[in-house]
Motif scaffolding. Sequence first.
Motif, PDB file in Angstrom:
ATOM      1  N   THR A  34       0.818  -1.209   0.000  1.00  0.00           N
ATOM      2  CA  THR A  34       0.000   0.000   0.000  1.00  0.00           C
ATOM      3  C   THR A  34       0.852   1.260   0.000  1.00  0.00           C
ATOM      4  OG1 THR A  34      -1.728  -1.173   1.225  1.00  0.00           O
ATOM      5  CG2 THR A  34      -1.806   1.234   1.252  1.00  0.00           C
ATOM      6  N   THR A  35       1.899   1.286   0.820  1.00  0.00           N
ATOM      7  CA  THR A  35       2.728   2.484   0.919  1.00  0.00           C
ATOM      8  C   THR A  35       3.486   2.764  -0.374  1.00  0.00           C
ATOM      9  OG1 THR A  35       4.351   1.057   2.028  1.00  0.00           O
ATOM     10  CG2 THR A  35       3.019   2.494   3.427  1.00  0.00           C
ATOM     11  N   GLU A  36       3.798   1.725  -1.123  1.00  0.00           N
ATOM     12  CA  GLU A  36       4.472   1.914  -2.407  1.00  0.00           C
ATOM     13  C   GLU A  36       3.533   2.583  -3.412  1.00  0.00           C
ATOM     14  OE1 GLU A  36       6.621  -0.981  -5.694  1.00  0.00           O
ATOM     15  OE2 GLU A  36       6.780  -1.493  -3.568  1.00  0.00           O
ATOM     16  N   LEU A  38       1.028   4.485  -2.569  1.00  0.00           N
ATOM     17  CA  LEU A  38       0.886   5.846  -2.057  1.00  0.00           C
ATOM     18  C   LEU A  38       2.040   6.733  -2.503  1.00  0.00           C
ATOM     19  CD1 LEU A  38      -0.320   5.836   1.673  1.00  0.00           C
ATOM     20  CD2 LEU A  38      -1.283   7.117  -0.232  1.00  0.00           C
ATOM     21  N   PHE A  39       3.262   6.202  -2.447  1.00  0.00           N
ATOM     22  CA  PHE A  39       4.444   6.985  -2.799  1.00  0.00           C
ATOM     23  C   PHE A  39       4.374   7.465  -4.250  1.00  0.00           C
ATOM     24  CE2 PHE A  39       8.818   6.998  -4.568  1.00  0.00           C
ATOM     25  CZ  PHE A  39       9.306   8.085  -3.864  1.00  0.00           C
ATOM     26  N   THR A  77      -2.163  10.562   6.443  1.00  0.00           N
ATOM     27  CA  THR A  77      -2.667   9.539   7.361  1.00  0.00           C
ATOM     28  C   THR A  77      -4.018   8.985   6.920  1.00  0.00           C
ATOM     29  OG1 THR A  77      -3.544  11.320   8.772  1.00  0.00           O
ATOM     30  CG2 THR A  77      -1.397  10.397   9.359  1.00  0.00           C
ATOM     31  N   LEU A  80      -3.488   6.735   3.802  1.00  0.00           N
ATOM     32  CA  LEU A  80      -2.872   5.456   4.161  1.00  0.00           C
ATOM     33  C   LEU A  80      -3.930   4.501   4.702  1.00  0.00           C
ATOM     34  CD1 LEU A  80      -0.304   3.757   4.537  1.00  0.00           C
ATOM     35  CD2 LEU A  80      -0.030   4.820   6.787  1.00  0.00           C
ATOM     36  N   TYR A  84      -5.401   1.069   2.706  1.00  0.00           N
ATOM     37  CA  TYR A  84      -5.349  -0.222   3.394  1.00  0.00           C
ATOM     38  C   TYR A  84      -6.739  -0.852   3.442  1.00  0.00           C
ATOM     39  CZ  TYR A  84      -3.837  -3.735   6.764  1.00  0.00           C
ATOM     40  OH  TYR A  84      -3.522  -4.922   7.378  1.00  0.00           O
ATOM     41  N   ILE A 190       2.806  12.768   1.435  1.00  0.00           N
ATOM     42  CA  ILE A 190       2.837  11.348   1.039  1.00  0.00           C
ATOM     43  C   ILE A 190       4.195  10.987   0.451  1.00  0.00           C
ATOM     44  CG2 ILE A 190       1.913   9.700  -0.637  1.00  0.00           C
ATOM     45  CD1 ILE A 190      -0.825  11.107  -0.225  1.00  0.00           C
ATOM     46  N   ALA A 194       5.777   8.364   2.974  1.00  0.00           N
ATOM     47  CA  ALA A 194       5.462   6.975   2.603  1.00  0.00           C
ATOM     48  C   ALA A 194       6.687   6.064   2.607  1.00  0.00           C
ATOM     49  CB  ALA A 194       4.769   6.947   1.234  1.00  0.00           C
ATOM     50  N   PHE A 197       7.525   4.071   5.788  1.00  0.00           N
ATOM     51  CA  PHE A 197       6.634   3.028   6.282  1.00  0.00           C
ATOM     52  C   PHE A 197       6.701   1.726   5.482  1.00  0.00           C
ATOM     53  CE2 PHE A 197       4.967   6.873   8.110  1.00  0.00           C
ATOM     54  CZ  PHE A 197       4.525   6.478   9.358  1.00  0.00           C
ATOM     55  N   TYR A 198       7.383   1.711   4.349  1.00  0.00           N
ATOM     56  CA  TYR A 198       7.440   0.431   3.651  1.00  0.00           C
ATOM     57  C   TYR A 198       8.833  -0.168   3.746  1.00  0.00           C
ATOM     58  CZ  TYR A 198       9.239   2.813  -0.625  1.00  0.00           C
ATOM     59  OH  TYR A 198       9.964   3.543  -1.529  1.00  0.00           O
TER      60      TYR A 198
END
Length: 296
Positions: A34-36, A38-39, A77, A80, A84, A190, A194, A197-198
């Motif tokens: 997910t964070t990828e 988002l990035f 936030t 994210l 998810y 982001i 981001a 967090f990954y």
Amino acid sequence: MNFLTPGMRYMLLGTFLFSLGSLSVKLAGMRVPTTEILFVRGIIGVGLCWYILRRAGVGVFGQRKLALFFRGLLGFTSMLAEFYTIVHLPLADALVLLFSHPIVVALLGWVVLRERLSKGSMVAVLISLVGVTVVCRPGVLFGTGNSMDPFLLGVALLAVLLTSVAILTVRSLAKTEHPAVVMFYPPLFIALLAPIFYGEWVVPTMSEWFMILGVAVFMNMGQYYMTRGYAIESAARISGVSSLEIVFAAMWGMMFLGEIPDVWTVLGGSLIVFGTLVLGKCGRKEMLTPPQGPSA
């Protein structure tokens, strides 16, 4: 679409684009973290906003920097938590829960900003909360076999709360800032946060890159048009239009994911949409009715 106001048309276009972005999140998130996703969305969002602002001749960082900073942190936030939820729940269930935010916006406006909330609006809020309960199917009411995963439910409700606070912030900022300035801060945060967090980067396939780019393009453009809608129209007036994303989500889920909403999702989603529409109608009446002062 002459029966729609300009703000409602912007919101309709933004909602449709956002629903395509949600579908892209679901498809890409089957393997890519997910964070990828988002990035990449953040990087493209920064570039898009910079281009729009350069063409408009407007400064990138805006005037109310502290409020914009807060908007950026909320954007990171909330998104994210939203991504998810979309990845780990059926698309219709996820969007039904996430788009209950007009109800939370109304409650927060009433409690925090002391905005008027009529009896009709309170009934609309209650109807929508019943709809959320039906979708969540808590074990104490429906039996543990039918209940939604508590962790996923918690993430979804956190996303709703953060999104609602972000909308109240956007409503304030849109009065003084260019829509692209308001849009600029969430993707900036982001892009900066981001990567923290990954863990290991997953190299996307060509089709996954296509979906990730779809997330970035559809959601950034959808956010732009929705922000323009909020800038020229009351949130109460256009909240019913934004709830159409639930319908789009159910349609995309059936067409592309083979997800058939169960009776609880349909019933709960219908209650939420109905409650949101009633809330919007009551909001229009409240706008047209002047406050009652003390009689002479």
